[in-house]
Design a protein around this motif. Structure first.
Motif, mmCIF file in Angstrom:
data_model
loop_
_atom_site.group_PDB
_atom_site.id
_atom_site.type_symbol
_atom_site.label_atom_id
_atom_site.label_comp_id
_atom_site.label_asym_id
_atom_site.label_seq_id
_atom_site.Cartn_x
_atom_site.Cartn_y
_atom_site.Cartn_z
ATOM 1 N N THR A 182 -29.335 31.037 17.964
ATOM 2 C CA THR A 182 -28.622 30.746 16.715
ATOM 3 C C THR A 182 -28.197 29.287 16.577
ATOM 4 N N ALA A 183 -28.495 28.493 17.594
ATOM 5 C CA ALA A 183 -28.147 27.063 17.552
ATOM 6 C C ALA A 183 -26.646 26.859 17.401
ATOM 7 N N TYR B 263 -33.450 22.033 15.843
ATOM 8 C CA TYR B 263 -32.092 21.706 15.446
ATOM 9 C C TYR B 263 -31.467 20.720 16.425
ATOM 10 N N GLU B 264 -30.386 20.138 15.990
ATOM 11 C CA GLU B 264 -29.611 19.203 16.806
ATOM 12 C C GLU B 264 -28.271 19.846 17.115
ATOM 13 N N LEU B 265 -27.847 19.771 18.375
ATOM 14 C CA LEU B 265 -26.590 20.366 18.799
ATOM 15 C C LEU B 265 -25.591 19.255 19.093
ATOM 16 N N THR B 266 -24.445 19.335 18.467
ATOM 17 C CA THR B 266 -23.411 18.324 18.669
ATOM 18 C C THR B 266 -22.127 18.983 19.145
ATOM 19 N N GLY B 267 -21.380 18.272 19.956
ATOM 20 C CA GLY B 267 -20.130 18.817 20.473
ATOM 21 C C GLY B 267 -19.583 18.003 21.629
ATOM 22 N N HIS B 268 -20.476 17.406 22.405
ATOM 23 C CA HIS B 268 -20.031 16.546 23.496
ATOM 24 C C HIS B 268 -19.524 15.210 22.950
ATOM 25 N N THR B 269 -18.674 14.572 23.731
ATOM 26 C CA THR B 269 -18.158 13.259 23.348
ATOM 27 C C THR B 269 -18.664 12.166 24.275
ATOM 28 N N GLY B 270 -19.671 12.492 25.072
ATOM 29 C CA GLY B 270 -20.274 11.523 25.968
ATOM 30 C C GLY B 270 -21.756 11.796 26.108
ATOM 31 N N ALA B 271 -22.444 10.947 26.852
ATOM 32 C CA ALA B 271 -23.878 11.107 27.059
ATOM 33 C C ALA B 271 -24.173 12.423 27.787
ATOM 34 N N ILE B 272 -25.376 12.954 27.568
ATOM 35 C CA ILE B 272 -25.800 14.199 28.220
ATOM 36 C C ILE B 272 -26.544 13.821 29.489
ATOM 37 N N PHE B 273 -26.032 14.261 30.635
ATOM 38 C CA PHE B 273 -26.632 13.920 31.919
ATOM 39 C C PHE B 273 -27.364 15.089 32.577
ATOM 40 N N SER C 99 -25.805 13.997 21.554
ATOM 41 C CA SER C 99 -26.413 15.170 20.924
ATOM 42 C C SER C 99 -27.528 15.730 21.799
ATOM 43 N N LEU C 100 -27.779 17.034 21.600
ATOM 44 C CA LEU C 100 -28.924 17.706 22.208
ATOM 45 C C LEU C 100 -29.946 17.958 21.114
ATOM 46 N N TYR C 101 -31.217 17.842 21.460
ATOM 47 C CA TYR C 101 -32.286 18.053 20.491
ATOM 48 C C TYR C 101 -33.171 19.195 20.984
ATOM 49 N N VAL C 102 -33.306 20.208 20.137
ATOM 50 C CA VAL C 102 -34.078 21.393 20.490
ATOM 51 C C VAL C 102 -35.380 21.364 19.707
ATOM 52 N N TRP C 103 -36.508 21.338 20.437
ATOM 53 C CA TRP C 103 -37.831 21.156 19.834
ATOM 54 C C TRP C 103 -38.681 22.413 20.000
#
Length: 660
Positions: free
Chosen positions: A617-618, A580-590, A567-571
């Protein structure tokens, strides 16, 4: 002209009357809010001016409400020809706080509330920010004043809110937000209220289950720095301070939008309506169609910006249309800044912006650059966007022509692998790090090293950033430290070594004004630091896994974190709220990159894909996921003109993507 009856509920001293007086003052002239308010009764205007004068004057605060008052505000729009158009009316029914909390002592008043609450178009339940602050500070809930607030004030307000009909929006207004914002996130307040106040939890659950609009809206009638909390719990005005109200337009915007959506959700077909009900139905249906137009759920057309919409205002109908769009603009921004504010009902997001963004984006792979013999560790553009630089685990730093994809002459070679590189803003100095735990500075034109390496880390340097003026460098390492360096023409020296992480530090990002920077690491934390003092300011909370990457937007309003956990976290780095939290990837975010215009977030993952997100719009943009690499995406960079994205990978290649 439609009138919206708004019932304000709050205990004595909660700030109801100060809130209304500040709304009048803040919105009496059309400014950035896009509309203004007029008081329909001269005597009420004089009274509000008097109250506001008492607010800004030194000495005591205005007295609490002593009688029931219906404050009538006419919402107006002023077009470019300076023509004023009244659009709708908001009547705020203000009750003395003592009357509300001591309601059972007077059966007549209780009967009045019994009829007023169900018939209101919206209910504003004012939660006293000062008492909420004390509630948050009293972890064990043992202080008498806190328990009195919980057992009496808050309980009685919840009982009244419970009587609201399904089509009545309920907005919990957190007053005195200036006391809370530097210490607590809205999400923390929300969770503690739900956990510790069963009446609040019951009201929320019932309304959410019924699909009723309910929100938490933080506001400040005076803003930060106007008054200071004293040891005895009172607020003392700061001499010479000027009020800076915060978010007073949001409760107004929420009333109209939420009331329309709530009405539509409860509309019954085949029901015999009175003449007044037919009129209300026609008004709400018309407003609902306008809302849908601006949200682009039915209209497949781009929505004009506010200035263009204002030019179209020529009568009350077009003024109402403009006002709906303006209210939606405010709500969209509010829900991005406070994603936990919406407790139930429809979330308003600017889908029109998504529509426009999607139409503009048409990513295509234009070039694949081959030459590196191992993992590509970093990529970046020169200031004119015509040249790309890259570094690799093969020890080399290479330069490429973006248009042709050809490698340019001149290549810098490091002593060992895992080379990371960065370029000064004027493109004259190249900065590199490698497995020898040092940072080197090179002449970018000649490839010659300028001075002795910067040594101080005892393990691999995972990230570093250089200030725009080239005088400061910050580095992060596996040795669990963040180091700050001062760069001069003759060399560099270590200024400070910051200890705060409990594991390897993998990621760094600096706000554009270079006052605040963030670090993230294997301890699953993101820490915020003040650069001048090198003090640790805040821990943004635990992530599900290692924090591998961080990115600030160019306006400093957004910080994005990612790593293990998919997940990505937007602060919001100023309020420290998780937007908000962004989900969609199936692996770690590099890897992460934010476009210079702050519209697009690009993320690269261990799953081998690149995804593009609309930051406003997240949402994941409806463009195809960028596939092409055969290994994890290790690095990303946008060109200065926002038109091009470069990516590097474990597959040893660099890819150039044309976005428009």
């Amino acid at each position: 002209m439609k009138n919206y009856n708004i019932l304000t509920l709050g205990a004595s001293g909660a700030g109801k009357t100060v809130f209304l007086a500040s709304i009048f003052k803040q919105l009496s002239i059309q400014g950035r809010e896009g509309f203004f308010l007029e008081v329909s009764k001269d005597q009420q205007e004089k009274e509000l001016r008097k109250i506001y004068s008492e607010i800004i004057a030194e000495g005591d605060w205005p007295q609490t409400t002593r009688e029931i008052t219906d404050w009538e505000f006419i919402c107006c729009v002023n077009n470019p020809n300076l023509e004023n158009f009244p659009v709708c009316k908001f009547t705020y029914i203000d009750y003395p706080g003592g009357l509300i909390t001591d309601i059972l002592k007077n059966e007549k008043n209780y009967f009045d509330f019994q009829t007023k609450v169900p018939n209101a178009d919206a209910v504003l339940a004012i939660i006293d920010g000062l008492k909420l602050f004390k509630f948050m500070e009293d972890k064990d809930l043992i202080k008498p004043d806190v328990n009195k607030w919980l057992q009496k004030d808050l309980t009685m307000i919840m009982k009244l809110v419970f009587k609201c009909k399904k089509d009545t929006p309920v907005h919990f207004i957190i007053s005195k937000w200036d006391l809370l914002e530097s210490r607590y996130k809205l999400s923390e307040l929300r969770e503690r209220l739900l956990e510790k106040v069963p009446e609040f939890k019951a009201v929320i659950q019932n309304r959410v289950n019924a699909g009723c609009p309910v929100r938490l809206i933080p506001v400040s009638s005076i803003g930060s720095d106007f008054a200071t909390l004293q040891p005895d719990g009172t607020m003392k005005k700061n001499p010479g301070a000027i009020p800076k109200p915060f978010q007073l337009e949001i409760p107004i915007a929420c009333v109209l939008i939420d009331r329309v959506n709530a009405y539509i959700n409860t509309l019954q077909s085949g029901h015999q309506d009175s003449h007044q009900q037919v009129q209300d139905k026609n008004i709400f249906l018309s407003l609902y169609r306008q809302i849908q137009y601006f949200l682009n759920r039915k209209a497949d057309l781009p929505t004009p910006d506010r200035e263009k919409r204002l030019q179209e205002v020529k009568d009350e109908e077009t003024a109402l249309n403009y006002l709906v769009g303006t209210f939606l603009d405010h709500l969209q921004k509010f829900e991005v800044n406070f994603p936990k504010a919406n407790l139930g009902g429809e979330i308003i997001l600017d889908l029109a912006e998504t529509h426009r963004q999607d139409n503009l984006l048409n990513p295509t792979l234009t070039a694949t650059l081959r030459g590196h013999r191992n993992v590509v560790c970093s990529v970046g553009f020169t200031s004119n966007g015509q040249t790309l630089f890259s570094s690799s685990h093969d020890r080399s730093i290479r330069f490429w022509q973006v248009v042709s994809g050809k490698q340019l002459q001149g290549m810098v070679r490091e002593r060992s692998g895992w080379v990371r590189a960065n370029l000064s803003q004027d493109d004259k100095r190249l900065f590199t790090s490698c497995e020898d735990n040092s940072i080197k500075v090179w002449d970018a034109d000649t490839g010659k090293r300028l001075y002795k390496p910067l040594k101080g880390h005892s393990d691999l340097i995972n990230a570093f950033v250089v200030s725009p003026d080239g005088h400061t460098l910050i580095s992060a390492s596996r040795d669990k430290t963040v180091k700050v360096w001062q760069l001069e023409t003759s060399g560099g020296k270590l200024i400070d070594s910051l200890i705060g992480h409990q594991g390897s530090v993998y990621a760094l990002a600096v706000a554009p004004d270079w006052r605040i920077f963030a670090s993230g690491g294997s301890d699953k934390r993101v820490l915020l630091w003040e650069l001048d003092t090198r003090k640790l300011l805040y821990n943004l909370g635990d992530h599900p896994g290692f924090v591998k990457v961080l990115a600030f937007s160019s306006d400093g309003n957004i910080l994005v974190s990612g790593g293990y956990g998919e997940s990505l976290y937007v602060w919001d780095p100023k309020t420290r709220n998780l937007r908000y939290e962004l989900t969609g990837h199936t692996g770690a975010i590099f890897s992460l990159a934010i476009s210079p215009d702050n519209r697009i977030l690009a993320s690269g993952s261990d799953d081998g894909t690149i995804k593009l997100w609309d930051l406003s719009t997240a949402t994941l943009l409806s463009t195809p996921t960028l596939n092409g690499h055969t290994g994890p995406i290790t690095t990303l960079a946008f060109s200065p003109d926002n038109q091009t994205l470069a990516s590097g990978s474990f597959d040893r290649t660099i890819k150039i993507w044309k976005l428009v």
